[in-house]
Design a protein around this motif. Sequence first.
Motif, PDB file in Angstrom:
ATOM      1  N   VAL A  78       0.842  -1.163   0.086  1.00  0.00           N
ATOM      2  CA  VAL A  78       0.019   0.072   0.035  1.00  0.00           C
ATOM      3  C   VAL A  78       1.110   1.200  -0.003  1.00  0.00           C
ATOM      4  CG1 VAL A  78      -1.723   1.204   1.372  1.00  0.00           C
ATOM      5  CG2 VAL A  78      -1.863  -1.216   1.235  1.00  0.00           C
ATOM      6  N   THR A  79       0.546   2.153  -0.952  1.00  0.00           N
ATOM      7  CA  THR A  79       1.327   3.427  -1.043  1.00  0.00           C
ATOM      8  C   THR A  79       0.548   4.831  -0.860  1.00  0.00           C
ATOM      9  OG1 THR A  79       1.039   3.545  -3.287  1.00  0.00           O
ATOM     10  CG2 THR A  79       3.017   2.220  -2.590  1.00  0.00           C
ATOM     11  N   GLY A  80      -0.772   4.636  -0.950  1.00  0.00           N
ATOM     12  CA  GLY A  80      -1.678   5.736  -0.641  1.00  0.00           C
ATOM     13  C   GLY A  80      -2.958   5.550  -0.893  1.00  0.00           C
ATOM     14  N   LEU A  81      -3.854   6.569  -0.896  1.00  0.00           N
ATOM     15  CA  LEU A  81      -5.251   6.593  -1.227  1.00  0.00           C
ATOM     16  C   LEU A  81      -5.679   7.249  -2.131  1.00  0.00           C
ATOM     17  CD1 LEU A  81      -6.449   6.422   2.764  1.00  0.00           C
ATOM     18  CD2 LEU A  81      -6.619   4.557   1.071  1.00  0.00           C
ATOM     19  N   ASP A  82      -6.542   6.878  -3.144  1.00  0.00           N
ATOM     20  CA  ASP A  82      -6.873   7.589  -4.226  1.00  0.00           C
ATOM     21  C   ASP A  82      -8.481   8.452  -3.991  1.00  0.00           C
ATOM     22  OD1 ASP A  82      -7.726   8.868  -6.624  1.00  0.00           O
ATOM     23  OD2 ASP A  82      -7.449   7.019  -7.906  1.00  0.00           O
ATOM     24  N   PHE A  83      -8.738   9.805  -3.922  1.00  0.00           N
ATOM     25  CA  PHE A  83      -9.834  10.073  -3.486  1.00  0.00           C
ATOM     26  C   PHE A  83     -10.694  10.751  -4.855  1.00  0.00           C
ATOM     27  CE2 PHE A  83      -7.644  10.168   0.270  1.00  0.00           C
ATOM     28  CZ  PHE A  83      -8.529  10.151   1.297  1.00  0.00           C
ATOM     29  N   ARG A  91      -0.556  -3.424   9.571  1.00  0.00           N
ATOM     30  CA  ARG A  91       0.248  -2.384   8.688  1.00  0.00           C
ATOM     31  C   ARG A  91      -0.958  -1.044   8.508  1.00  0.00           C
ATOM     32  NH1 ARG A  91       5.400  -3.143   8.338  1.00  0.00           N
ATOM     33  NH2 ARG A  91       6.067  -5.078   7.906  1.00  0.00           N
ATOM     34  N   TYR A  92      -0.639  -0.119   8.259  1.00  0.00           N
ATOM     35  CA  TYR A  92      -1.448   1.030   8.167  1.00  0.00           C
ATOM     36  C   TYR A  92      -0.769   2.131   7.372  1.00  0.00           C
ATOM     37  CZ  TYR A  92       1.117   3.915  11.667  1.00  0.00           C
ATOM     38  OH  TYR A  92       2.463   4.463  12.189  1.00  0.00           O
ATOM     39  N   LEU A  93      -1.751   2.858   6.905  1.00  0.00           N
ATOM     40  CA  LEU A  93      -1.402   4.112   6.018  1.00  0.00           C
ATOM     41  C   LEU A  93      -2.406   5.168   6.387  1.00  0.00           C
ATOM     42  CD1 LEU A  93       0.156   4.508   2.662  1.00  0.00           C
ATOM     43  CD2 LEU A  93      -2.093   5.768   3.081  1.00  0.00           C
ATOM     44  N   GLY A 114      -9.323  13.417   1.376  1.00  0.00           N
ATOM     45  CA  GLY A 114      -9.131  14.413   0.144  1.00  0.00           C
ATOM     46  C   GLY A 114      -7.632  14.759  -0.354  1.00  0.00           C
ATOM     47  N   ALA A 115      -6.511  14.362   0.645  1.00  0.00           N
ATOM     48  CA  ALA A 115      -5.216  14.969   0.529  1.00  0.00           C
ATOM     49  C   ALA A 115      -4.611  13.892  -0.664  1.00  0.00           C
ATOM     50  CB  ALA A 115      -4.652  14.880   1.739  1.00  0.00           C
ATOM     51  N   LYS A 116      -3.529  14.366  -1.009  1.00  0.00           N
ATOM     52  CA  LYS A 116      -2.864  13.836  -2.375  1.00  0.00           C
ATOM     53  C   LYS A 116      -1.949  12.864  -1.808  1.00  0.00           C
ATOM     54  CE  LYS A 116      -4.818  16.156  -5.516  1.00  0.00           C
ATOM     55  NZ  LYS A 116      -5.818  15.639  -6.445  1.00  0.00           N
ATOM     56  N   LYS A 117      -1.383  13.056  -0.802  1.00  0.00           N
ATOM     57  CA  LYS A 117      -0.389  11.918  -0.301  1.00  0.00           C
ATOM     58  C   LYS A 117      -0.590  11.737   1.430  1.00  0.00           C
ATOM     59  CE  LYS A 117       3.134  15.525   0.067  1.00  0.00           C
ATOM     60  NZ  LYS A 117       4.424  15.907  -0.139  1.00  0.00           N
ATOM     61  N   PRO A 118      -0.083  10.566   1.714  1.00  0.00           N
ATOM     62  CA  PRO A 118      -0.206   9.982   3.144  1.00  0.00           C
ATOM     63  C   PRO A 118       0.784  10.698   4.164  1.00  0.00           C
ATOM     64  CG  PRO A 118       1.146   8.598   1.868  1.00  0.00           C
ATOM     65  CD  PRO A 118       0.765   9.426   1.207  1.00  0.00           C
ATOM     66  N   PHE A 119       0.170  11.012   5.573  1.00  0.00           N
ATOM     67  CA  PHE A 119       0.972  11.639   6.428  1.00  0.00           C
ATOM     68  C   PHE A 119       1.833  10.678   7.293  1.00  0.00           C
ATOM     69  CE2 PHE A 119      -3.394  11.214   8.255  1.00  0.00           C
ATOM     70  CZ  PHE A 119      -3.151  10.542   9.306  1.00  0.00           C
ATOM     71  N   ASP A 120       1.561   9.372   7.033  1.00  0.00           N
ATOM     72  CA  ASP A 120       2.144   8.514   8.125  1.00  0.00           C
ATOM     73  C   ASP A 120       1.720   6.988   7.557  1.00  0.00           C
ATOM     74  OD1 ASP A 120       3.649   7.427  10.049  1.00  0.00           O
ATOM     75  OD2 ASP A 120       1.655   7.205  11.597  1.00  0.00           O
ATOM     76  N   GLU A 121       2.866   6.086   7.578  1.00  0.00           N
ATOM     77  CA  GLU A 121       2.362   4.770   7.360  1.00  0.00           C
ATOM     78  C   GLU A 121       3.525   4.010   8.003  1.00  0.00           C
ATOM     79  OE1 GLU A 121       4.592   2.871   5.205  1.00  0.00           O
ATOM     80  OE2 GLU A 121       6.039   4.423   5.066  1.00  0.00           O
ATOM     81  N   ASN A 122       3.127   2.766   7.968  1.00  0.00           N
ATOM     82  CA  ASN A 122       4.369   1.481   8.470  1.00  0.00           C
ATOM     83  C   ASN A 122       4.470   0.473   7.474  1.00  0.00           C
ATOM     84  OD1 ASN A 122       2.120  -0.082   9.030  1.00  0.00           O
ATOM     85  ND2 ASN A 122       2.884  -0.605  11.041  1.00  0.00           N
ATOM     86  N   ILE A 132       3.607  -0.167  15.852  1.00  0.00           N
ATOM     87  CA  ILE A 132       3.438   1.299  15.687  1.00  0.00           C
ATOM     88  C   ILE A 132       4.683   1.806  16.819  1.00  0.00           C
ATOM     89  CG2 ILE A 132       2.015   3.245  16.428  1.00  0.00           C
ATOM     90  CD1 ILE A 132      -0.558   1.351  16.144  1.00  0.00           C
ATOM     91  N   GLY A 133       5.523   2.574  15.995  1.00  0.00           N
ATOM     92  CA  GLY A 133       6.931   2.972  16.852  1.00  0.00           C
ATOM     93  C   GLY A 133       7.538   1.804  17.492  1.00  0.00           C
ATOM     94  N   GLY A 134       7.520   0.568  17.115  1.00  0.00           N
ATOM     95  CA  GLY A 134       8.364  -0.500  17.574  1.00  0.00           C
ATOM     96  C   GLY A 134       7.493  -1.490  18.691  1.00  0.00           C
TER      97      GLY A 134
END
Length: 358
Positions: free
Chosen positions: A233-238, A271-273, A278-286, A294-296
């Motif tokens: 997973v690399t992102g979300l398409d809105f 795993r999460y993103l 509506g944003a073009k790119k993610p702010f966080d992912e693992n 999450i943070g180890g």
Amino acid sequence: MRRIAASFAVATLLLGTLAACGDDSDSSGEGSLKVSGAFGTVPTVKIDAPYSVDETKVQVITKGEGDVVEKDSTAFLNIFIANGYDGRVVDSAWPELKTPEPAETESPSASPSASETPSAPSTEKSGDTDAADGETPAADEQAEGNPTLVTLTKDTVKAINEAVVGHTIGSRVVVSAEADDAFGLGGAELGIGNQDTTVFLIDILGTALDKIDTSAAATPKGWPTVVEKDGQVTGLDFSKAMKTPKPGLQVTRLVTGTGPKAEKGSKVALRYLGQVWGAKKPFDENYTAQTPTIGGSLLTLGTGSVIKGWDQGLDGVTAGSRVLLVIPAELAYGDKGSGKDIKPGDTLTFVVDVLGVV
């Protein structure tokens, strides 16, 4: 951060150790080791130090009734480690069993704040109590411990592999490991000499998936589409999503797994993103992180260690599921926002793959 994950020396040394084979055969040496307590309880470990073995010994204390753990699996483990030479507890999933460090050598663990990692937990840390004369206190009650995730490859500590691979979920296994099967020359960071026997006690709690089977996944109308590249997973398409999401917490299961159900107190590998609606790119992912944590640390659901939208939205989700969470600001970062990417009042969207639950 969880103790095993936060003990950087131990976590690092679970990988990349020396290679000598262990077996179940009797070994000569000195001292003695006595272990009692069934799987799921706080163990009692009595080490008559100095304790040593010439060949690695494996003993099954409790044989579980679950599936056999295969090599290259990722397993949830409660791990106890002690130095046979002096009986000192190096690290333990049960905090009350760990030998306290002298005050002058203590160094506090750093835990990422919510503003630094938007979904990272602020995990609590239990205090330690004394364990004298190489003996840990007994406890009759059930105890969850603080599990860690270990991927059981050829690069993992051989004693860990001996304790887990080929054994069943629900088992408690003790390994008395001669030096080359444990930390070898690398044990100096832990105060373990290069000829010291190391004692491992491990509860095998379960296993986690490597990834979710999404072959039958379908995105409902009006929701963002999960974007993947090479199976990651690399992102979300809105582009085909509604301009404004419905009010309140929205949860949709793109894939419904058949594993254990996450509930309050569950330890979850995932795993999460995350992306602002509506944003073009993610702010966080693992998805690009080494482990599905999450943070180890494993997520402990329902304890307030993550934003409310996660605690509520993941409740009842089964292992093997992929879910989309649409989280309104009041269940996320409210009118303050977080960092440069999450503005006050933003609605957050997460794709979450639940890989394992214990």
